[in-house]
Motif scaffolding. Structure first.
Motif, PDB file in Angstrom:
ATOM      1  N   ASN A 229       0.832  -1.202   0.000  1.00 38.49           N
ATOM      2  CA  ASN A 229       0.000   0.000   0.000  1.00 38.49           C
ATOM      3  C   ASN A 229       0.871   1.258   0.000  1.00 38.49           C
ATOM      4  OD1 ASN A 229      -2.667   1.265   0.136  1.00 38.49           O
ATOM      5  ND2 ASN A 229      -2.108   1.832   2.221  1.00 38.49           N
ATOM      6  N   ILE A 230       1.908   1.267   0.819  1.00 38.96           N
ATOM      7  CA  ILE A 230       2.803   2.421   0.879  1.00 38.96           C
ATOM      8  C   ILE A 230       3.521   2.615  -0.452  1.00 38.96           C
ATOM      9  CG2 ILE A 230       4.915   3.319   1.947  1.00 38.96           C
ATOM     10  CD1 ILE A 230       3.939   1.915   4.570  1.00 38.96           C
ATOM     11  N   HIS A 231       4.065   1.543  -1.007  1.00 39.97           N
ATOM     12  CA  HIS A 231       4.840   1.648  -2.246  1.00 39.97           C
ATOM     13  C   HIS A 231       3.977   1.996  -3.461  1.00 39.97           C
ATOM     14  CE1 HIS A 231       8.763   0.500  -0.747  1.00 39.97           C
ATOM     15  NE2 HIS A 231       8.173  -0.413   0.001  1.00 39.97           N
ATOM     16  N   GLN A 232       2.709   1.646  -3.428  1.00 41.39           N
ATOM     17  CA  GLN A 232       1.841   1.902  -4.584  1.00 41.39           C
ATOM     18  C   GLN A 232       1.196   3.285  -4.563  1.00 41.39           C
ATOM     19  OE1 GLN A 232      -0.892  -1.372  -4.416  1.00 41.39           O
ATOM     20  NE2 GLN A 232       0.615  -2.840  -5.166  1.00 41.39           N
TER      21      GLN A 232
ATOM     22  N   ALA B  69     -10.425   7.355   7.397  1.00 36.76           N
ATOM     23  CA  ALA B  69      -9.209   8.046   6.966  1.00 36.76           C
ATOM     24  C   ALA B  69      -8.837   9.163   7.935  1.00 36.76           C
ATOM     25  CB  ALA B  69      -9.381   8.588   5.549  1.00 36.76           C
ATOM     26  N   VAL B  70      -9.830   9.897   8.424  1.00 37.67           N
ATOM     27  CA  VAL B  70      -9.562  10.965   9.392  1.00 37.67           C
ATOM     28  C   VAL B  70      -9.023  10.361  10.686  1.00 37.67           C
ATOM     29  CG1 VAL B  70     -10.632  12.745  10.844  1.00 37.67           C
ATOM     30  CG2 VAL B  70     -11.181  12.615   8.402  1.00 37.67           C
TER      31      VAL B  70
ATOM     32  N   SER C  17      -4.733   5.584   4.124  1.00 39.39           N
ATOM     33  CA  SER C  17      -5.989   4.965   4.521  1.00 39.39           C
ATOM     34  C   SER C  17      -6.978   4.956   3.362  1.00 39.39           C
ATOM     35  CB  SER C  17      -6.596   5.703   5.714  1.00 39.39           C
ATOM     36  OG  SER C  17      -7.867   5.165   6.024  1.00 39.39           O
ATOM     37  N   LEU C  18      -7.079   6.085   2.658  1.00 38.84           N
ATOM     38  CA  LEU C  18      -7.989   6.136   1.510  1.00 38.84           C
ATOM     39  C   LEU C  18      -7.570   5.138   0.440  1.00 38.84           C
ATOM     40  CD1 LEU C  18      -8.560   9.974   1.341  1.00 38.84           C
ATOM     41  CD2 LEU C  18     -10.291   8.242   1.864  1.00 38.84           C
TER      42      LEU C  18
ATOM     43  N   GLY D 275      -9.400   1.643  -1.392  1.00 42.35           N
ATOM     44  CA  GLY D 275      -9.686   1.563  -2.821  1.00 42.35           C
ATOM     45  C   GLY D 275      -9.831   2.889  -3.540  1.00 42.35           C
ATOM     46  N   PHE D 276      -9.476   3.991  -2.884  1.00 39.92           N
ATOM     47  CA  PHE D 276      -9.610   5.307  -3.510  1.00 39.92           C
ATOM     48  C   PHE D 276      -8.259   5.847  -3.946  1.00 39.92           C
ATOM     49  CE2 PHE D 276     -13.204   4.734  -0.673  1.00 39.92           C
ATOM     50  CZ  PHE D 276     -14.245   4.893  -1.585  1.00 39.92           C
ATOM     51  N   ALA D 277      -8.307   6.832  -4.797  1.00 45.94           N
ATOM     52  CA  ALA D 277      -7.100   7.489  -5.286  1.00 45.94           C
ATOM     53  C   ALA D 277      -7.149   8.948  -4.848  1.00 45.94           C
ATOM     54  CB  ALA D 277      -7.016   7.392  -6.805  1.00 45.94           C
TER      55      ALA D 277
END
Length: 192
Positions: A12-15, A35-36, A128-129, A133-135
């Protein structure tokens, strides 16, 4: 934590990348709250909580675009094409979130630490977003320096608009981030 979970976190971090073309869907209230909550776990010396978020809903994007144009004019921009261009910025994504830093004078926590805390909070928010599954795209630009816009957001002159975060779903797949050779950025300290 299992090796599989650790690998998922690192993926997740690398992508994570900023995505310029964002479409519906955007996160719902529950997803945004996750996310908050993740953002608010960022390192925060003396727990000053300098980070604030302001949500610009889809229905408010046009009004926010008008405010961006006024902020740019406040900074001295007079070119109509530039003012019209910035009015369209909120339509880059279905949802916007402003990240703010409310700086406090504290004998043990200099302003730069509070700014770094907000930066860490934003990174947690973005990760978190993405995990949901969000961008996203984290932007700033000249408008964040406008004292007029800061006043509209209830900020003091010393406070910061640390970013405008555009949120949605990637309109198209993007190429993976190139591998980075960490040896170019790391060295081992040794006493002289």
């Amino acid at each position: 934590m299992t090796d599989s979970n650790i690998e998922t976190i690192h993926q997740n971090i690398h992508q994570r990348q900023s995505i310029g073309q964002l479409i519906e869907p955007a996160p719902n209230t529950e997803q945004l709250e996750k996310a908050v909550q993740a953002a608010l776990t960022a390192p925060d010396h003396h727990r000053l909580k300098p980070t604030r978020f302001v949500i610009v809903t889809p229905e408010q994007r046009a009004a926010f675009g008008e405010n961006l144009a006024k902020a740019l004019a406040d900074l001295g921009e007079t070119e109509p094409a530039q003012l019209d261009r910035v009015k369209q910025h909120p339509f880059r994504a279905p949802l916007l979130v402003l990240a703010l830093t409310t700086l406090q004078d504290h004998p043990k926590v200099p302003h730069f630490e509070q700014i770094l805390s907000t930066g860490a909070a934003i990174q947690n928010f973005l990760l978190s977003l993405q995990a949901q599954g969000f961008a996203t795209m984290w932007r700033s630009g000249a408008v964040v320096e406008s004292n007029w816009l800061k006043q509209q957001l209830g900020l003091k002159e010393q406070d910061l608009i640390s970013g405008i975060i555009y949120i949605g779903t990637a309109a198209k797949a993007i190429a993976p981030r190139a591998e980075i050779n960490s040896q170019d950025f790391v060295k081992v300290w040794q006493a002289n």
